[in-house]
Write an enzyme that holds these catalytic residues in place. Sequence first.
Site, PDB file in Angstrom:
ATOM      1  N   ASN A   9      -1.835  31.556  47.639  1.00  0.00           N
ATOM      2  CA  ASN A   9      -2.349  30.388  48.348  1.00  0.00           C
ATOM      3  C   ASN A   9      -1.315  29.277  48.221  1.00  0.00           C
ATOM      4  O   ASN A   9      -1.142  28.716  47.143  1.00  0.00           O
ATOM      5  CB  ASN A   9      -3.687  29.983  47.707  1.00  0.00           C
ATOM      6  N   LYS A  11      -1.442  26.405  49.514  1.00  0.00           N
ATOM      7  CA  LYS A  11      -2.070  25.069  49.578  1.00  0.00           C
ATOM      8  C   LYS A  11      -1.256  24.181  50.528  1.00  0.00           C
ATOM      9  O   LYS A  11      -0.733  24.681  51.516  1.00  0.00           O
ATOM     10  CB  LYS A  11      -2.191  24.484  48.169  1.00  0.00           C
ATOM     11  N   HIS A  93     -12.681  27.166  48.495  1.00  0.00           N
ATOM     12  CA  HIS A  93     -11.785  26.851  47.375  1.00  0.00           C
ATOM     13  C   HIS A  93     -12.269  25.562  46.706  1.00  0.00           C
ATOM     14  O   HIS A  93     -12.758  24.660  47.390  1.00  0.00           O
ATOM     15  CB  HIS A  93     -10.354  26.689  47.889  1.00  0.00           C
ATOM     16  N   GLU A  95     -10.741  23.093  45.724  1.00  0.00           N
ATOM     17  CA  GLU A  95     -10.118  21.872  46.256  1.00  0.00           C
ATOM     18  C   GLU A  95     -10.800  21.445  47.563  1.00  0.00           C
ATOM     19  O   GLU A  95     -10.916  20.252  47.844  1.00  0.00           O
ATOM     20  CB  GLU A  95      -8.607  22.108  46.442  1.00  0.00           C
ATOM     21  N   GLU A 163     -12.255  31.389  40.289  1.00  0.00           N
ATOM     22  CA  GLU A 163     -11.226  30.416  39.940  1.00  0.00           C
ATOM     23  C   GLU A 163     -11.852  29.274  39.139  1.00  0.00           C
ATOM     24  O   GLU A 163     -12.407  28.335  39.735  1.00  0.00           O
ATOM     25  CB  GLU A 163     -10.579  29.841  41.206  1.00  0.00           C
ATOM     26  N   SER A 209      -3.755  29.485  37.275  1.00  0.00           N
ATOM     27  CA  SER A 209      -2.597  29.577  36.371  1.00  0.00           C
ATOM     28  C   SER A 209      -2.145  31.004  36.082  1.00  0.00           C
ATOM     29  O   SER A 209      -1.705  31.304  34.968  1.00  0.00           O
ATOM     30  CB  SER A 209      -2.879  28.805  35.071  1.00  0.00           C
TER      31      SER A 209
HETATM   32  P1  13P Z   1      -2.563  27.974  40.458  1.00  0.00           P
HETATM   33  O1  13P Z   1      -2.128  29.428  40.442  1.00  0.00           O
HETATM   34  O2  13P Z   1      -1.456  27.050  40.893  1.00  0.00           O
HETATM   35  O3  13P Z   1      -3.227  27.586  39.192  1.00  0.00           O
HETATM   36  O4  13P Z   1      -3.655  27.848  41.627  1.00  0.00           O
HETATM   37  C1  13P Z   1      -4.701  28.754  41.688  1.00  0.00           C
HETATM   38  C2  13P Z   1      -5.416  28.573  42.952  1.00  0.00           C
HETATM   39  O5  13P Z   1      -6.085  27.567  43.162  1.00  0.00           O
HETATM   40  C3  13P Z   1      -5.277  29.619  43.986  1.00  0.00           C
HETATM   41  O6  13P Z   1      -6.184  29.436  45.022  1.00  0.00           O
END
Ligand code: 13P
Length: 251
Positions: A9, A11, A93, A95, A163, A209
């Site tokens: 992802n 983002k 997600h 976010e 997540e 992570s």
């Molecule tokens: P990170 O791998 O940067 O922690 O992000 C995880 C994530 O939100 C994938 O959708």
Amino acid sequence: MRRKFAAGNWKMNGLEADLEELTQLCALHPDPAVDLMIAPPAPLISSAVVHVGVHPLAIGGQDCHPEISGAHTGDISAVMLKDAGASHVILGHSERRADHGEGDALVRAKTQAAHRAGLTAIVCVGETLAQRDSGETLEVIGAQLQGSLPDLINAAKTVLAYEPVWAIGTGKIPTLKEIGQVHSFMRNTLSTRFGEETGDRLRLLYGGSVKPSNAADIFAVADVDGALVGGASLKAEDFTGIISALEEAAE
Ligand code: 13P
């Protein structure tokens, strides 16, 4: 046997020039033993599809609107993602849930829209640190699963991603035991609701992570079928370590 899945992802990161990372990733894994996907920002989807060519690296969107078209300035429908060449879409997600106030009912409507458009929906769930600290993790995950998935699930085109919100982009991960507890809870919950066969078929990804250095340990946990990777999916040289660890876990 569930086929393992490494999903990236990006983002809100990446410009046209960064699609070179996809070319490199395809070259590093000419014949991957696991399913692969990258979800770049929407403006890059069509071009990403061209970069990938006939390689089985799938391209996904990061969100979609529940409706097909209409007066929704700034939104993108599942049909549009499909039309641009995407085969997957990440939904719910944390976010999106935090930045845009998305709730479970909206995520469910988006999941249905994705399925109607023929996309595979990667539906995300996860607890905040406060929820984990107060012992509510499984309750929160259970409620999110219940609310975010339609009763008539298209199991072939649904993937779940656990997540933990506090593990995203922080370098912190739950213990392997904690990951195992949540994944096994998710498997049981899905089997109870949709039947044993469907519950057993749905792939469960861990996200938060994931790095080349911790991937092998995470992939050894029961009921972890792969990863949804943020930061470490941006560079081919990082993501390749995670893909290789997953390929080894698949052997
Ligand atoms: P990170 O791998 O940067 O922690 O992000 C995880 C994530 O939100 C994938 O959708």
